[in-house]
Design an enzyme around this catalytic site. Sequence first.
Site, mmCIF file in Angstrom:
data_model
loop_
_atom_site.group_PDB
_atom_site.id
_atom_site.type_symbol
_atom_site.label_atom_id
_atom_site.label_comp_id
_atom_site.label_asym_id
_atom_site.label_seq_id
_atom_site.Cartn_x
_atom_site.Cartn_y
_atom_site.Cartn_z
ATOM 1 N N HIS B 240 15.427 4.699 80.293
ATOM 2 C CA HIS B 240 15.096 3.273 80.338
ATOM 3 C C HIS B 240 16.104 2.552 79.460
ATOM 4 O O HIS B 240 16.381 2.983 78.342
ATOM 5 C CB HIS B 240 13.669 3.067 79.819
ATOM 6 N N ARG B 260 13.102 -8.506 79.882
ATOM 7 C CA ARG B 260 14.237 -9.013 80.676
ATOM 8 C C ARG B 260 13.742 -9.789 81.891
ATOM 9 O O ARG B 260 14.389 -10.717 82.341
ATOM 10 C CB ARG B 260 15.144 -7.851 81.093
#
Lengths: 518, 571
Positions: B240, B260
């Site tokens: 990740h 994000r």
Amino acid sequence: MSQEKAVVRFKVYRYDPERDEKPRYEAYEVPFYRGMKVLDALIFIHDNYDPTLAFRYSCKIWRCGSCAVMVNGDARPACRAEVEPGKEYVIEPLSNLPVVRDLVVDFGKLYKRFTALGPYFVTTKPRGEEPARVPNHKYEDFIKVAGCIECWSCLSVCPAVKVAWSEMAGPGLMVAIAQSAYNPLNEHDVLPTAFAQGLYSCTTCRKCSQVCPEEIAIPEVVFEKMRAMAVSRGIGPLPGHLVPKDLIEKTGRSVTKKDVPFLESIGTEVFKASSNAADRVGYFTGCLADYRLQPVAEATLDILRKLGVEVVIPKDQVCCGSPMIRVGALNTLENLVKRNVAAFERLGVKTIVTPCAGCSLTLKSNYPEYVKKFLGKDMPFKVYHLSEYIVDVLKRKLPELKEVKMRVTWHDPCHLGRGQGIYKQPRELLTSIPGVELVEMKKPDQCCGAGGGVRSGKRELSDLIRADKVKMILETGAKAVVTECPFCVIQLRDALDEAGYKNIEVFYLEDLIKRAMK
Amino acid sequence: MKLYEVADDVVETDVLVAGAGAAGLLAGIKADDLNVDVAICSKGLFRKSGATVMSTGGMEVAVGHGDPTDNPDVHFKDTVVGGEYINDQRLVEVLTKEAVERLVDLERMGIVFERQEDGKLFQFAPGGAHARVVILGDLAGSHYMVALNREVMKRNIRMFEEVMITNLLMSGGAVSGAVGLDIKRGELIAFKAKAVVLATGGAGQIYRYTSNPVQNTGDGRAMAYRVGAELIDMEMVQFHPTGLAYPPERRGTLVTEAVRMVGAYLLNNKGERFMSRYDPQRMELSKRDVVARAICTEVREGRGTEWGGVYLDASHIPEDVIERRLGVTRRKIMFLTGLDLAKEPIHVYPTCHYFMGGVRAEPDCSTKVPGLFVAGEEMGGVHGANRLGGNSITTLIVFGWRAGISAAKYAKAANSKPLNPRDVAMERERIFGFLGRRDFIHPSKVRRELQETMWNNVGIVRTEDSINGALRVVERMKALELPKVGVPDGSRRYRMDWVEAIEFENLLTISEMVSRAALFRKESRGAHTRDDYPRKDNGNWLVHTVVKNVEGQMRIWSEPVELIKLKPPSA
């Protein structure tokens, strides 16, 4: 970096019921680093000192709730408990549950309780092709309780669970019930279960929300909210709550009139300051200072006047509504809120002061919502607890105090301490009296058992909770216990009397101050 | 020799489920629906064990409420393109179609999805153009676990809490049960079962830095391997992009993609939004493997922060948006780093997150071993070379559901096979052999060395040399350290060190699989980046790597991917 050498000391509970006669505490020193949590220390001890130390953990970021332990007497997930260098921490297993080994407890009892509660989801509707259409706002209450990680910290600190788990399923389990109750698609009626399993056994002491890693306001969003639902369906409140409810509806006061009420005893409503007023405040007496504890009201007026404050006391003020909010009887509220707001506005009050822990909390935390709801405007007053007002706003010392030689201990009312974060101000006033020696009890902020309608609705439970408090008071050797809430005063007086300690005095802080001012 | 002489307890059931995350619980629930007896084992506590509970994102489901142009076909395409075309397209077909159906079923188990005011579901766009992820604030996994656990309790399904399944038992070439260690009591349970569902999750604990919980040691994959199941694409480990890089003790802790998604920037030490050089179109919301590699490159080339990461900056996003969408995350970051996501940048670096590779399974979740089924992250091939954010919960739900049905049907048709007490005795010897071994090596010591080795050598970027280095360590550990791993004797109650000792062999097996598969695939694709073979090679490597235990030897070969529906543009 000096911090690199810093260590944290731990005393860890060690016990293997199979082999050890009794538990022991083992001491460990763990090198400190910034951001270190109790869990990191336990892992360090396991990896470096003793691989057999038993504790639970999984996610390390308090999503799973596996690692809750007692840290210096308060429960919390170990991954959520910060440590400071140079300090010592006592780590113990969660209380109220049997120990498997060291810090690992057996949840069997809890699961049994949980299954008995059955906070399940049930739907009888035929399966559709699409998710149900439900507007998002219907989930508002659900969202407030959905974040529970079931670490069961709350269960280990709840004063009601401690003395009568059979009577009170406990905060965490009630959260689970609330999740069921607030899901708009759930057809399973959990309110009768909630009622039977302790919906009215919560004193709203807020110890649970204090330790909650997700900061869920359990007394408000779980107990008070579900109590309101119960009342609207005729399940609640308890018979003992109906007396104050009737009285409030008829007289505006939650107790019956005995002696001449304070408000009837004062000639005028406005008490001007002798010279230039330092400030102008409205005094909100609350029911008990008006009807039962008149000396407290007189003392409050005296203290404020001696501090050079102009005091305004509307005679048409009524009960703040707290006893009804706590038990969910909300239909009395509109009337009370409107009358109080009108009374203080009539005399141009901008700042309200009260020495009552319950009234100040209600005016601060509940009124903004209700004023908006019933009057369509923002709360027009600033509200202070008297001790907070004197210490933080006026920033004045109490004038002309004579010596009162007395060893006293302080009891933090839940609605003052955890409710408003007011701990140091009343202590400051108390210790400013010459001759007063303050000896802190083991847990000054532990609930006395009176609040949340428990004293009026479940007297036996209330008595059980207060017993611990009496023990702590006696341990201090104090001649008097001082506090700042009428319910606490009455409860502690009864508790000490019935335990045979009539010689130990119980003071409302203002009483003691007035004695020093004479 | 009798069974009860070698096992402290014997439990008979139709379907045994190992693992109690969302996949395991759903498998149990669905098997129960078909009226077979079910037992679910959880290595940790109920509701808490495993990775599901940690998920803060949500579930990808192309129901089209957030975006009317979205549908399962689009979801299929996104998943296969995202997976660089080595997904098993049969599985993706099931995943994307059935996700929509499961949505209704989940709601009927009390799972709540955030709505819009018109009552339709609120859906979030995870990096792609389509608003497809259904959410509940940032509670996703925790809430799923609460609801599914309640459902299991409501049905009175037998739950074995803190019972670690240590090995599968076989009779006549088919699974006949399993052995489990009851951690609280320190006792061995022999489970007799007609079918076993493995749903033990990923194996992030083979790496030094991982977002995975402590239980994720690859137990299911290792057990399946030992009984001859095939595993595919084990080199495909998702890193990740945003694990914490600061503080160092918290390195690896996940910072959800949702940060994000709400618009945070990734910045290097020059203040540049460097994603413009790697994927100017999708920028920070590019695929996970692309973003992870980009961060790795920035740091390698000297543009990282003082904490060996890059900045993740959300300070330009209105505070109320952050509070509403990322409340839990913000508090978590504040507590762990002392930094306020709403006001200042934090330091991030990739962390091991998910195993795309796993046990090879048919769309009905059956494996090459009769009676053995897999569900959730245990299953290989769904996500190919890279998994999309939000597709993991979808996998747990869709295949947990299917595994339960398949296992129950199999169990109904199967005859009960007797357990061989000798097998149980052997396993007892293995498990109890760790206790009181002379001159033993503590498992946490070797485990750390293995994790460091895997992180450095078979991590985000790999080469033949680095992988061979890891394999040398693995071989050495198998020969020298593994036989010596042990723990002091004494009380057997709740011995975490004992559990760690048992887990160590599993960690070694998974590390070897990942390394051998990584060495085998001589190209870069998705999460698998080979510095010595930097290009994707569809001509030679549009294949699954397959790992199998053949008479004690780890065999590896490749098999072409069947492109039944979608072909890569050039192929």
